[in-house]
Design an enzyme around this catalytic site. Sequence first.
Site, PDB file in Angstrom:
ATOM      1  CB  SER A  38      -1.815   0.314   0.155  1.00  0.00           C
ATOM      2  OG  SER A  38      -2.568   0.870  -0.909  1.00  0.00           O
ATOM      3  CE1 TYR A  98       0.367   5.890   0.005  1.00  0.00           C
ATOM      4  CE2 TYR A  98      -0.981   4.959  -1.682  1.00  0.00           C
ATOM      5  CZ  TYR A  98      -0.563   5.055   0.103  1.00  0.00           C
ATOM      6  OH  TYR A  98      -1.277   4.137   0.594  1.00  0.00           O
ATOM      7  CE  LYS A 157       1.558   3.379   2.596  1.00  0.00           C
ATOM      8  NZ  LYS A 157       1.711   3.938   4.121  1.00  0.00           N
TER       9      LYS A 157
END
Length: 336
Positions: free
Chosen positions: A124, A148, A152
Amino acid sequence: MRVLVTGGAGYIGSHTCVELLTAGHEAIVVDNLSNSSEEAIRRVEAITGKQLPFYQVDIRDYDGLDEVLGKHQPEAVIHFAGLKAVGESVEKSLLYYQNNVQGTLTLCDVLSKHGVCDLVFSSSATVYGDPASVPITEDFPLSATNPYGRSKLIVEEILRDLQVSDSRWNIALLRYFNPVGAHHSGQIGEDPSDIPNNLMPFVSQVAVGKLECLSVFGDDYPTKDGTGVRDYIHVVDLSIGHLRALEKLQQKPGVVTYNLGTGNGYSVLDMVKAFEEQTGRTIKYRIADRRPGDIAMCYADASQAKKELGWEATRDVNDMVRDTWRWQSQNPQGYG
Ligand code: NAD
Ligand code: UDP
């Protein structure tokens, strides 16, 4: 090619399955349905007229994955499975690390056992943190501002280490900007289980009458109209990027990293206006406080993907809002 798709019942995964099947590949889906519905699988089959074998398996379940891999012997994997709500990740950080990081470790263990070493990973643009400038190139410094994003970043690093330790692996890290839109059939799309966190699902639920009013998070950013600027990319363009990445892995490049975005930035109010123009609906909105953790501007330099994958986004903002609206208006309750 025979491709295992983790998280294939989800928003981007289901669209990618359509593109895989349409291009003549075989796909096999594993998904624990924690944020999706098996109905998406049936609709992919209806759109493509092809079979899509589905297994309700969690990527943290070694034996479950082992069985699917033994049965289908895929040649490559596209790994979408993961939790993605930023706010929830702050409250349930361990769950996010267990699901996104531990899940990827277990998946890679099983893949390694079966000699399946071509992997496309859903990363992302959040790994760029608060970028010093825009457009963002792949060599910008990386950082995370929430669990989050950190999950990643950690997975990207684990996958780089994995390739160094075992040269059988070829891995594409795809950094998505803001995926929006839906398949033009209106059969599949984004189906948030709760009140949407993201802009476009929120706008379309206001348009359909499920929500009353959009809160625009801040109008005092240093942008053209004061609202946040993002690089919205049509989910079908994004999905096609995964097919190009799979092709790239055939050249055995080791680890490659690509931004998947359009290179264009649109403000919140640009998106509201485009939605109103394309749908004829009025979107009621009010200006609210900034959302903590949001940045002013984020858009890609996507030239590396164009040069090395021969990929670029072709669908514009009007396509994005029209397709979002077709999905939302034909499926006001999502997959129901
Ligand atoms: P989504 O929630 O619609 O899809 C993810 C799928 O993974 C869901 O079907 C869910 O049930 C499944 N899943 C989650 N944990 C699992 C587990 N432990 N085992 C098996 N299945 C599991 O989300 P999406 O928007 O399609 O996102 C796909 C991927 O792309 C995610 O990894 C996400 O972090 C990443 N991503 C998404 C965006 C975005 O804005 N949508 C942006 C950047 C990156
Ligand atoms: N946004 C907003 N209202 C909402 C949801 C989002 O104003 O209800 C804004 C948000 O501040 C950001 C942009 O829309 O500027 C895109 O937000 P989204 O959550 O869709 O994606 P992000 O870029 O944060 O991952």
